[in-house]
Motif scaffolding. Sequence first.
Motif, PDB file in Angstrom:
ATOM      1  N   TYR A  21       0.826  -1.132   0.169  1.00 45.56           N
ATOM      2  CA  TYR A  21      -0.533  -0.267  -0.033  1.00 45.56           C
ATOM      3  C   TYR A  21       0.365   1.222  -0.135  1.00 45.56           C
ATOM      4  N   ASN A  22       0.234   2.309  -0.609  1.00 46.39           N
ATOM      5  CA  ASN A  22       0.820   3.154  -0.557  1.00 46.39           C
ATOM      6  C   ASN A  22       0.842   3.955   1.267  1.00 46.39           C
ATOM      7  N   VAL A  23       2.739   4.199   1.147  1.00 40.42           N
ATOM      8  CA  VAL A  23       2.346   5.154   2.477  1.00 40.42           C
ATOM      9  C   VAL A  23       2.690   6.594   1.723  1.00 40.42           C
ATOM     10  N   ASN A  24       2.333   7.889   3.023  1.00 37.91           N
ATOM     11  CA  ASN A  24       2.467   8.864   3.395  1.00 37.91           C
ATOM     12  C   ASN A  24       3.475   9.229   4.695  1.00 37.91           C
ATOM     13  N   ILE A  25       4.217   9.755   4.645  1.00 33.80           N
ATOM     14  CA  ILE A  25       5.083  10.750   6.081  1.00 33.80           C
ATOM     15  C   ILE A  25       4.625  12.083   6.386  1.00 33.80           C
ATOM     16  N   MET A  26       4.093  12.709   7.373  1.00 30.62           N
ATOM     17  CA  MET A  26       3.693  13.785   7.372  1.00 30.62           C
ATOM     18  C   MET A  26       4.205  14.476   8.401  1.00 30.62           C
ATOM     19  N   ASP A  27       4.935  15.937   8.152  1.00 27.29           N
ATOM     20  CA  ASP A  27       4.686  16.340   9.469  1.00 27.29           C
ATOM     21  C   ASP A  27       3.857  16.394  10.600  1.00 27.29           C
ATOM     22  N   GLU A  28       4.553  17.873  11.812  1.00 27.45           N
ATOM     23  CA  GLU A  28       3.735  17.551  12.550  1.00 27.45           C
ATOM     24  C   GLU A  28       2.501  19.092  12.183  1.00 27.45           C
ATOM     25  N   THR A  29       2.427  19.461  11.795  1.00 23.65           N
ATOM     26  CA  THR A  29       1.579  19.789  10.801  1.00 23.65           C
ATOM     27  C   THR A  29       0.735  19.545  10.182  1.00 23.65           C
ATOM     28  N   LYS A  80       6.661  13.115  22.232  1.00 29.42           N
ATOM     29  CA  LYS A  80       6.075  14.305  21.741  1.00 29.42           C
ATOM     30  C   LYS A  80       5.908  13.981  20.180  1.00 29.42           C
ATOM     31  N   ILE A  81       4.222  14.351  19.300  1.00 28.11           N
ATOM     32  CA  ILE A  81       4.084  13.475  17.772  1.00 28.11           C
ATOM     33  C   ILE A  81       5.234  14.638  17.639  1.00 28.11           C
ATOM     34  N   ILE A  82       5.587  13.577  16.678  1.00 27.18           N
ATOM     35  CA  ILE A  82       6.318  15.146  15.925  1.00 27.18           C
ATOM     36  C   ILE A  82       6.209  14.593  14.071  1.00 27.18           C
ATOM     37  N   GLY A  83       5.322  13.784  14.121  1.00 28.42           N
ATOM     38  CA  GLY A  83       4.491  13.123  12.581  1.00 28.42           C
ATOM     39  C   GLY A  83       3.889  12.377  12.852  1.00 28.42           C
ATOM     40  N   VAL A  84       2.661  11.777  11.529  1.00 34.43           N
ATOM     41  CA  VAL A  84       2.292  11.121  11.033  1.00 34.43           C
ATOM     42  C   VAL A  84       2.580  10.908  10.428  1.00 34.43           C
ATOM     43  N   ILE A  85       1.933   9.124  10.127  1.00 29.16           N
ATOM     44  CA  ILE A  85       2.145   8.349   9.068  1.00 29.16           C
ATOM     45  C   ILE A  85       0.530   7.753   8.642  1.00 29.16           C
ATOM     46  N   GLY A  86       1.205   7.757   7.345  1.00 31.93           N
ATOM     47  CA  GLY A  86      -0.744   7.096   6.810  1.00 31.93           C
ATOM     48  C   GLY A  86      -0.193   6.152   5.877  1.00 31.93           C
ATOM     49  N   ILE A  87      -1.885   5.607   5.832  1.00 31.79           N
ATOM     50  CA  ILE A  87      -1.683   3.923   4.774  1.00 31.79           C
ATOM     51  C   ILE A  87      -2.413   4.642   4.072  1.00 31.79           C
TER      52      ILE A  87
END
Length: 347
Positions: A21-29, A80-87
Amino acid sequence: MKINKVLAQEIADKVMTVIPYNVNIMDETGIIIGSGDANRKGKLHQGAIAAVEQNTIVCLYDSEGPSMPGVNIPIHFRKKIIGVIGISGEPAIVEPFAELVRVTAELLINQEYLYTERRIREQMKEEFLYQWVFRKDQYDAVFKNNGEAMGINLTMERMAIIVKGETIKEPYLKDQEFSFKLNHSSLLFIVPADSDILKRLEQMNTHPRTKIGIGGSSTLVSKSVHEAERAIDIAEKLTLPSTFCYYQELKFIDYLTNKDLSFSEIGDFFQEFEATPKGQELIETLLCYIKNSGDMNAISNELHIHRNSLAYRLQRIEILTNKNPKKFTDLFQLYTGYVIYKMKHSK
């Protein structure tokens, strides 16, 4: 700690080698900074924003602008939250992967942090070593504290050793032993005065043109470094055959070519000798030895002593001064030291 774009893309690429699956990495914003789909980079991800705000996994079942259906889970570093990983994908299908992917991402982030921290620590240590090696002033409290923070004890006697030329490999270093690259051909070792590193260097060095300069022990490292450099310089200019060049043995030559150096070491011995009858006896013996060019019979006759007594006195001079009167260079140093002493102290 922040997730940079390079690390984010590395995480996305590694995770996508194990899940289809495609994976996205987002920063804390919520901005996508790494993705299996290059077209999605730089876009705002609503699911990521919600995951940051709620600090929990968020599922999207419908497309919301640039956000596709899938799951988004916060990435933590030191709580501390430093980002988000999305699938991307049907939440019911991809959600079981979410926790595994999050753990993988956090492991990679921790690994990168430790590597960066170690690299910064090594760079700071190298900069401190440079300051230490060339600092000519006595160490103040701030400098000592900085050394302590680097694990360097600045209060102990140190010895500088410079290896100029080729060696098979560097020797292993023990506690409180440090190495520093002076230039492309010279490696500097700063070690405790009682270190056995010379034995280790002897075992590893085989190149005949290699020179190893050994400075004297001192709490001011730059002094010993200068002595090690001078030892090699003198040995090379005089084409001395020895691989190991001890400044203590070449100090006299350095004195002859540099009038700014103090040559009080041997002079101090003569001051001590003159203070006692036995010492005066040794001075008399030395001067007689020089006068008679080392002829043991002539010296014995002039001093009215047995040859065995003469041999004993010469041995005492060697023990007390670390200079052998029967060795020409040592005798030259003894006589020069005596002349300098008398010129300074005679009225």
